[in-house]
Design a protein around this motif. Structure first.
Motif, short mmCIF file in Angstrom:
data_model
loop_
_atom_site.label_atom_id
_atom_site.label_comp_id
_atom_site.label_asym_id
_atom_site.label_seq_id
_atom_site.Cartn_x
_atom_site.Cartn_y
_atom_site.Cartn_z
N LEU A 1 88.68 -3.93 -68.39
CA LEU A 1 87.60 -4.04 -67.41
C LEU A 1 88.17 -4.11 -65.99
O LEU A 1 89.37 -4.35 -65.80
CB LEU A 1 86.75 -5.26 -67.72
N PRO A 2 87.33 -3.91 -64.96
CA PRO A 2 87.83 -3.83 -63.59
C PRO A 2 88.57 -5.10 -63.13
O PRO A 2 88.24 -6.22 -63.54
CB PRO A 2 86.55 -3.62 -62.76
N ASP A 3 89.53 -4.90 -62.26
CA ASP A 3 90.29 -6.02 -61.70
C ASP A 3 89.39 -7.00 -60.97
O ASP A 3 89.66 -8.20 -60.93
CB ASP A 3 91.35 -5.51 -60.73
N ASN B 1 89.80 -10.98 -62.75
CA ASN B 1 90.39 -10.33 -63.91
C ASN B 1 91.75 -9.72 -63.58
O ASN B 1 92.71 -9.84 -64.37
CB ASN B 1 89.44 -9.24 -64.41
N GLY B 2 91.87 -9.07 -62.43
CA GLY B 2 93.13 -8.44 -62.06
C GLY B 2 94.25 -9.44 -61.87
O GLY B 2 95.40 -9.19 -62.27
N THR C 1 82.45 -9.36 -55.19
CA THR C 1 82.07 -9.17 -56.58
C THR C 1 81.46 -10.43 -57.18
O THR C 1 80.55 -10.35 -58.02
CB THR C 1 83.31 -8.75 -57.40
N TRP C 2 81.93 -11.60 -56.77
CA TRP C 2 81.39 -12.84 -57.33
C TRP C 2 79.90 -12.94 -57.07
O TRP C 2 79.13 -13.28 -57.98
CB TRP C 2 82.11 -14.05 -56.72
N ARG C 3 79.47 -12.65 -55.85
CA ARG C 3 78.05 -12.75 -55.54
C ARG C 3 77.24 -11.73 -56.35
O ARG C 3 76.13 -12.02 -56.81
CB ARG C 3 77.81 -12.55 -54.05
#
Length: 356
Positions: free
Chosen positions: A329-331, A264-265, A59-61
């Protein structure tokens, strides 16, 4: 008039606004005393910019690309950027060399580079520089002096996480170390720092796994480690920290003190369950900052050749819903998208709406 596709963003022409120039000057600080200024021939804009990314499997990329696209869509930035092209080569040095060579032949003005190897791309970067193409290396940076380097201090990040683990355990017990992508600068620097701090403590038992900075992978390798070793007294995690915590929960265990990234999670779990935590985020906004630096240099503005960006640190005491984590928002979201010192504030939903 903005025209956007998954691979390019075409924008209007013009000059960098005064506010944007001031933000660049305040933000782009030298890595250390004695850092030399960047020296590059001044060129008139607007500029053709390409992002050469390696690994795209987390997700970071994805967010890093989304932030870059959101940034160049701003009117004050769009005036200086004729086009933004994004390509990802996977964690494959040969493929990224071919990617860099193609960008060089295409005659872009600057390449923003997240490298698969600290050294393996140097010859291609040197060729790009010889062709008059500015290369700004960020996140997983390279060693050639032909590239401008922009990063947060990976060594200090790994060190801070390790000190947290020592403070929580007293230097005794079993520690799970969840590393990133093997062979990358970020993984090497963070791990080097941790090992230097852990070395004087023979009563620490370290279990190393590679989570690839990804929640799913982190959850899987943590579950395997728990099945093999039982229980951990602390966690040192470079990324995928939400998955690491979920695996511990699923094993029926209490989440131990955890030093991890800015997912976030992870922050939601820490806020809810109150386990001791330290969250330091490598910001996806480094892509936008790299574009800012490239434009600054091409315009002839004073800019260091090696640039340091502050680490965004969050503890149990500073967790704040809606500010540094987002309950709805998503984890998997990496929360450290705002860098106030650089004048960069993004709406999370605006960023997530960008196509990759």
């Amino acid at each position: 008039m903005l025209k956007a596709t998954a691979s390019s963003v075409l924008l209007g022409c013009g000059a960098l606004g005064a506010g944007q120039a001031m933000a660049a000057e305040a933000c782009l600080k030298p890595w250390q005393d004695g850092t030399k200024p960047a020296r590059w021939p001044t060129k008139p804009g607007p500029y053709k910019i390409a992002i050469s990314n390696s690994y795209i499997g987390n997700t970071w990329r994805t967010e890093m690309v989304q932030v870059a696209k959101s940034y160049v869509s701003r009117p004050e930035v769009a005036k200086d950027v004729a086009s933004l092209r994004v390509a990802s080569a996977g964690n494959d040095v040969a493929a990224q060399i071919a990617q860099l060579n193609e960008m060089t032949l295409a005659g872009v003005d600057a390449i923003i580079l997240n490298a698969a190897s600290p050294t393996g791309l140097n010859s291609a970067i040197n060729q790009a520089a010889a062709a008059g193409i500015l290369v700004v290396s960020f996140d997983n940076v390279v060693t050639t002096p032909k590239a401008i380097k922009l990063n947060q201090d990976q060594y200090q990040m790994g060190k801070a996480w390790a000190q947290f683990v020592l403070d929580q355990t007293g230097g005794k017990g079993s520690v799970l170390m969840v590393r990133g992508v093997a062979g990358t600068f970020v993984d090497q620097e963070r791990t080097r720092a941790a090992m230097e701090l852990f070395k004087p403590y023979p009563d620490l038992k370290l279990t190393e796994v590679y989570g690839e900075w990804d929640d799913g992978t982190g959850q899987k390798v943590t579950a395997n480690a728990l099945a093999a070793g039982g229980k951990f007294d602390a966690v040192w995690s470079q990324g995928g920290t939400t998955g690491v915590c979920r695996a511990i929960q699923q094993a029926g265990q209490k989440i131990p003190p955890t030093a991890g990234e800015a997912e976030n999670g992870f922050r939601k779990l820490a806020y809810e369950l109150k386990f001791p935590m330290l969250s330091i985020g490598q910001s996806p906004t480094l892509s936008a900052l790299s574009i800012m630096a490239a434009v600054n240099i091409l315009k002839g503005e004073p800019t260091p050749s090696e640039i340091s960006i502050p680490l965004p640190v969050v503890t149990n005491e500073t967790l704040e819903p809606g500010k540094n984590f987002f309950p709805d928002l998503p984890d998997s979201l990496f929360t450290a998208i705002n860098i106030g010192a650089c004048g960069l504030e993004f709406d999370v939903n605006e960023v997530l709406a960008q196509k990759v």
